[in-house]
Design a protein around this motif. Sequence first.
Motif, PDB file in Angstrom:
ATOM      1  N   GLN A 145      69.477  53.644  45.411  1.00  0.00           N
ATOM      2  CA  GLN A 145      69.187  54.127  44.056  1.00  0.00           C
ATOM      3  C   GLN A 145      70.296  55.064  43.568  1.00  0.00           C
ATOM      4  O   GLN A 145      70.711  55.007  42.424  1.00  0.00           O
ATOM      5  CB  GLN A 145      67.833  54.837  44.007  1.00  0.00           C
ATOM      6  N   GLU A 180      65.614  60.843  38.844  1.00  0.00           N
ATOM      7  CA  GLU A 180      64.718  60.198  39.805  1.00  0.00           C
ATOM      8  C   GLU A 180      65.534  59.314  40.767  1.00  0.00           C
ATOM      9  O   GLU A 180      65.301  59.311  41.972  1.00  0.00           O
ATOM     10  CB  GLU A 180      63.710  59.352  39.019  1.00  0.00           C
ATOM     11  N   GLU A 234      59.162  38.075  37.484  1.00  0.00           N
ATOM     12  CA  GLU A 234      60.042  38.877  36.631  1.00  0.00           C
ATOM     13  C   GLU A 234      59.595  40.341  36.621  1.00  0.00           C
ATOM     14  O   GLU A 234      60.393  41.252  36.767  1.00  0.00           O
ATOM     15  CB  GLU A 234      60.034  38.301  35.212  1.00  0.00           C
ATOM     16  N   MET A 235      58.295  40.527  36.468  1.00  0.00           N
ATOM     17  CA  MET A 235      57.777  41.891  36.347  1.00  0.00           C
ATOM     18  C   MET A 235      58.027  42.703  37.624  1.00  0.00           C
ATOM     19  O   MET A 235      58.325  43.888  37.578  1.00  0.00           O
ATOM     20  CB  MET A 235      56.281  41.838  36.046  1.00  0.00           C
ATOM     21  N   THR A 250      66.555  56.778  47.114  1.00  0.00           N
ATOM     22  CA  THR A 250      67.217  56.192  48.284  1.00  0.00           C
ATOM     23  C   THR A 250      68.727  56.102  48.043  1.00  0.00           C
ATOM     24  O   THR A 250      69.199  56.269  46.916  1.00  0.00           O
ATOM     25  CB  THR A 250      66.689  54.763  48.521  1.00  0.00           C
ATOM     26  N   THR A 308      60.645  43.861  30.551  1.00  0.00           N
ATOM     27  CA  THR A 308      59.799  43.026  31.412  1.00  0.00           C
ATOM     28  C   THR A 308      60.018  43.319  32.897  1.00  0.00           C
ATOM     29  O   THR A 308      59.226  42.886  33.721  1.00  0.00           O
ATOM     30  CB  THR A 308      60.055  41.527  31.163  1.00  0.00           C
ATOM     31  N   ARG A 309      61.120  44.026  33.230  1.00  0.00           N
ATOM     32  CA  ARG A 309      61.403  44.291  34.650  1.00  0.00           C
ATOM     33  C   ARG A 309      61.344  45.765  35.011  1.00  0.00           C
ATOM     34  O   ARG A 309      61.771  46.153  36.104  1.00  0.00           O
ATOM     35  CB  ARG A 309      62.800  43.741  34.998  1.00  0.00           C
ATOM     36  N   HIS A 321      63.002  47.326  46.306  1.00  0.00           N
ATOM     37  CA  HIS A 321      63.181  48.699  46.828  1.00  0.00           C
ATOM     38  C   HIS A 321      61.848  49.254  47.329  1.00  0.00           C
ATOM     39  O   HIS A 321      61.292  50.182  46.731  1.00  0.00           O
ATOM     40  CB  HIS A 321      63.739  49.611  45.734  1.00  0.00           C
ATOM     41  N   GLU A 360      48.257  52.843  40.275  1.00  0.00           N
ATOM     42  CA  GLU A 360      48.376  51.780  39.271  1.00  0.00           C
ATOM     43  C   GLU A 360      49.563  50.871  39.602  1.00  0.00           C
ATOM     44  O   GLU A 360      49.489  49.653  39.436  1.00  0.00           O
ATOM     45  CB  GLU A 360      48.552  52.402  37.868  1.00  0.00           C
ATOM     46  N   ASP A 361      50.664  51.470  40.086  1.00  0.00           N
ATOM     47  CA  ASP A 361      51.845  50.663  40.400  1.00  0.00           C
ATOM     48  C   ASP A 361      51.653  49.842  41.676  1.00  0.00           C
ATOM     49  O   ASP A 361      52.166  48.727  41.772  1.00  0.00           O
ATOM     50  CB  ASP A 361      53.095  51.545  40.513  1.00  0.00           C
ATOM     51  N   ILE A 366      49.388  48.327  27.528  1.00  0.00           N
ATOM     52  CA  ILE A 366      49.904  48.928  28.776  1.00  0.00           C
ATOM     53  C   ILE A 366      49.106  50.199  29.086  1.00  0.00           C
ATOM     54  O   ILE A 366      48.782  50.479  30.242  1.00  0.00           O
ATOM     55  CB  ILE A 366      51.415  49.262  28.638  1.00  0.00           C
ATOM     56  N   LEU A 392      62.352  44.091  40.545  1.00  0.00           N
ATOM     57  CA  LEU A 392      63.122  45.292  40.897  1.00  0.00           C
ATOM     58  C   LEU A 392      62.347  46.168  41.884  1.00  0.00           C
ATOM     59  O   LEU A 392      62.878  46.632  42.889  1.00  0.00           O
ATOM     60  CB  LEU A 392      63.459  46.078  39.624  1.00  0.00           C
ATOM     61  N   THR A 393      61.074  46.377  41.573  1.00  0.00           N
ATOM     62  CA  THR A 393      60.238  47.222  42.415  1.00  0.00           C
ATOM     63  C   THR A 393      60.199  46.698  43.847  1.00  0.00           C
ATOM     64  O   THR A 393      60.336  47.465  44.803  1.00  0.00           O
ATOM     65  CB  THR A 393      58.808  47.254  41.839  1.00  0.00           C
ATOM     66  N   ALA A 415      49.879  46.920  40.260  1.00  0.00           N
ATOM     67  CA  ALA A 415      50.646  46.072  39.343  1.00  0.00           C
ATOM     68  C   ALA A 415      51.787  45.356  40.055  1.00  0.00           C
ATOM     69  O   ALA A 415      52.083  44.199  39.752  1.00  0.00           O
ATOM     70  CB  ALA A 415      51.196  46.916  38.191  1.00  0.00           C
ATOM     71  N   TYR A 416      52.429  46.057  40.991  1.00  0.00           N
ATOM     72  CA  TYR A 416      53.681  45.526  41.541  1.00  0.00           C
ATOM     73  C   TYR A 416      53.567  44.941  42.942  1.00  0.00           C
ATOM     74  O   TYR A 416      54.438  44.203  43.378  1.00  0.00           O
ATOM     75  CB  TYR A 416      54.759  46.613  41.546  1.00  0.00           C
ATOM     76  N   ALA A 464      60.517  53.091  47.181  1.00  0.00           N
ATOM     77  CA  ALA A 464      61.287  53.911  46.234  1.00  0.00           C
ATOM     78  C   ALA A 464      60.371  54.422  45.131  1.00  0.00           C
ATOM     79  O   ALA A 464      59.354  53.815  44.832  1.00  0.00           O
ATOM     80  CB  ALA A 464      62.416  53.083  45.635  1.00  0.00           C
ATOM     81  N   SER A 465      60.737  55.558  44.547  1.00  0.00           N
ATOM     82  CA  SER A 465      59.987  55.981  43.367  1.00  0.00           C
ATOM     83  C   SER A 465      60.928  55.981  42.172  1.00  0.00           C
ATOM     84  O   SER A 465      62.151  56.075  42.327  1.00  0.00           O
ATOM     85  CB  SER A 465      59.296  57.320  43.610  1.00  0.00           C
ATOM     86  N   TRP A 466      60.370  55.825  40.996  1.00  0.00           N
ATOM     87  CA  TRP A 466      61.188  55.567  39.800  1.00  0.00           C
ATOM     88  C   TRP A 466      60.932  56.591  38.737  1.00  0.00           C
ATOM     89  O   TRP A 466      61.251  56.450  37.599  1.00  0.00           O
ATOM     90  CB  TRP A 466      60.898  54.147  39.268  1.00  0.00           C
ATOM     91  N   PRO A 475      60.525  49.185  36.546  1.00  0.00           N
ATOM     92  CA  PRO A 475      59.996  49.271  37.908  1.00  0.00           C
ATOM     93  C   PRO A 475      58.671  50.016  38.071  1.00  0.00           C
ATOM     94  O   PRO A 475      58.141  50.071  39.162  1.00  0.00           O
ATOM     95  CB  PRO A 475      61.117  49.996  38.663  1.00  0.00           C
ATOM     96  N   LEU A 518      54.838  51.125  35.686  1.00  0.00           N
ATOM     97  CA  LEU A 518      54.164  50.942  34.392  1.00  0.00           C
ATOM     98  C   LEU A 518      54.499  52.080  33.449  1.00  0.00           C
ATOM     99  O   LEU A 518      54.617  51.895  32.235  1.00  0.00           O
ATOM    100  CB  LEU A 518      52.650  50.814  34.587  1.00  0.00           C
ATOM    101  N   ARG A 536      47.030  50.707  32.450  1.00  0.00           N
ATOM    102  CA  ARG A 536      47.291  51.830  33.366  1.00  0.00           C
ATOM    103  C   ARG A 536      46.002  52.591  33.675  1.00  0.00           C
ATOM    104  O   ARG A 536      45.729  52.935  34.828  1.00  0.00           O
ATOM    105  CB  ARG A 536      48.322  52.782  32.750  1.00  0.00           C
ATOM    106  N   THR A 595      53.223  58.864  27.573  1.00  0.00           N
ATOM    107  CA  THR A 595      53.358  58.258  28.889  1.00  0.00           C
ATOM    108  C   THR A 595      52.386  58.817  29.912  1.00  0.00           C
ATOM    109  O   THR A 595      52.356  58.375  31.031  1.00  0.00           O
ATOM    110  CB  THR A 595      54.770  58.513  29.409  1.00  0.00           C
TER     111      THR A 595
END
Lengths: 328, 282
Positions: free
Chosen positions: A191, A183, B269-270, A188, A69-70, B277, B101-102, B83, B273-274, B105-106, B280-282, A72, A74, B87, B24
């Motif tokens: 990270q 990643e 909640e969703m 950063t 659910t968290r 930061h 998309e992010d 999802i 984290l994003t 969403a975020y 930042a990229s994930w 970062p 999609l 997306r 993905t």
Amino acid sequence: MTSTITPDMSVPAAISVEEQQFNDLLEADSRIEPRDWMPEGYRKSLVRQISQHAHSEIIGMQPESNWITRAPSLKRKAILMAKVQDEAGHGLYLYSAAQTLGATRDDMTDALIAGKARYSSIFNYPTPSWADMGSIGWLVDGAAICNQVPLCRASYGPYGRAMVRICKEESFHQRQGFEILLELMQGTDEQRQMAQDSVNRWYWPALMMFGPPDDDSPNSAQSMVWKIKRHSNDELRQRFVNMLVPQAAVLGVTLPDPDLHFNEETQQWDLGVIDWTEFHEVLAGRGPNNAQRLQRRRDAHDEGQWVREAAAAYARKQSARTEEMAAS
Amino acid sequence: MNDDTANNDSAEADVHGHVAVEVTTLDAELIEGPSVATADIAEYAVWLGDDSLVLAQQLGAWISRAPELEEDVALGNVALDLIGHARSLLHYAGTATDRSEDDLAYWRTEPDFRSLHIVEQPNGDFAHTIARQFVVSHYLFELYSRLRASADPTLAAIAAKAVKEVDYHRDHSTQWVLRLAEGTDESRRRMITAMSDLWPYVEEIFRDDPLIDRLEGIAVRPSSLRPAFDSAIAPVLAEAELDIPVGFVASGGGRTGKHSEHLAFLLAEMQVLTRAHPGASW
């Protein structure tokens, strides 16, 4: 029946025709199938190993599902969902493999939620950070693959075949974990720190996943004779560390072992001393999350009881209806 | 790695080789297509994308907590499909304003979300989750069946893929409605409660909005789906011996950014984290 495991298979005393056939199959590296005769100890040993493996998949869903659910992004959310769902699938194939040996899913589930069955201790560690999704993939699934690839050749057919499918998915899991860390390490400062902190926490527990040192592993010898297991704990652990060192360099993370060094003579990476006290503590149920993991499984089971009862009642009613229709 | 190589020693040396898994990646037509959504089409794509995203987020919370392992897998499948739809839709919506998309969403807050209240309703017990799935997947099936003929090729392509998946979701929830309604006294009682708790949010799904008038031939008019929805669910409810609940109709307002109290918690909640930061990229 008491467990009379004798590591020595070469006892010349009269053995039955079936036992001879069993030994011949092992000798020829063929698969033992559910209908074949097998020694009771072999059956028990397999049920123990397969059900523990299944339980590990099921409990192992929890530390990662924490972050669904968290997640970062999609894309990461989708990957993580797919991964945790794969683990449920692995649990299902493995329970099915154990069922071919006469174990029932209800008994196995009951043993798990009663705290009587073991599962991999690694899942009793917490996942406080997103980077733990990376470390679990890279280190935990990486260790699992080293352990599991040889099991694709396990002598028991249904187990070996389940493992083939599982290993394919595990290598995707390992890869995605590596990518999460990569990643983060290219991101950063925060990270990078998140990634290093996570690797520091997971590195030693991952090494302990291979089990105690060979001179302290009670079940290993017989399992190797029976070709359920093909390499010793220490051998697999060494193989894993040799693989990790160059990958850590690519990531730019430091493995938290100041004594780790390359041994020119053996051409292997020698590691420092593993703190087995911690392993035994976690194994004894005193790890950081043992109680929480079991409680959550128990809650899911208890809260789902009415749903399973409804499904069973509905199925009975449907088959009664079908019979009535056939009779009329 | 394939079955053959897994059975010999060379595989042991090569288990960490590259394994490509494509679950993905977005479909090529979305990434490579030249299509940029107009403001109105983007708004419509956000409507549909947010519904899928919020519902997927809710279903994701079931994974590892489902009543049986098979349901961890099934609900996980449904969540993954949703999802995927979210997306695609949000990616397309973002082309209008050069957002990803992010970003959508975020980095949007609650008033900028366009989700329907029904998808925002909490998971509740398994019966509530199933009742919500039953309503939403029947609606989505009717919607995507028609959106396949949209004059907008990107929406049509997304719908063509999604309709096959929501057809499975529809079947999954229908089977469970029957099992729970006809299973035990307890499951029947819970199913009836869940249906009556969810029904006030059904009407909002089929309300039209001025946006739809501006997207003639491109969007599907929500009110036009109601008869098909009603006739699709009627035989299931009849077999389950469930009445259509009567009671109040919730005011709704999701399409204009007026949400249930639940959405803010879900987004907190969703996005936590994003948002900690930025950049930042994930």
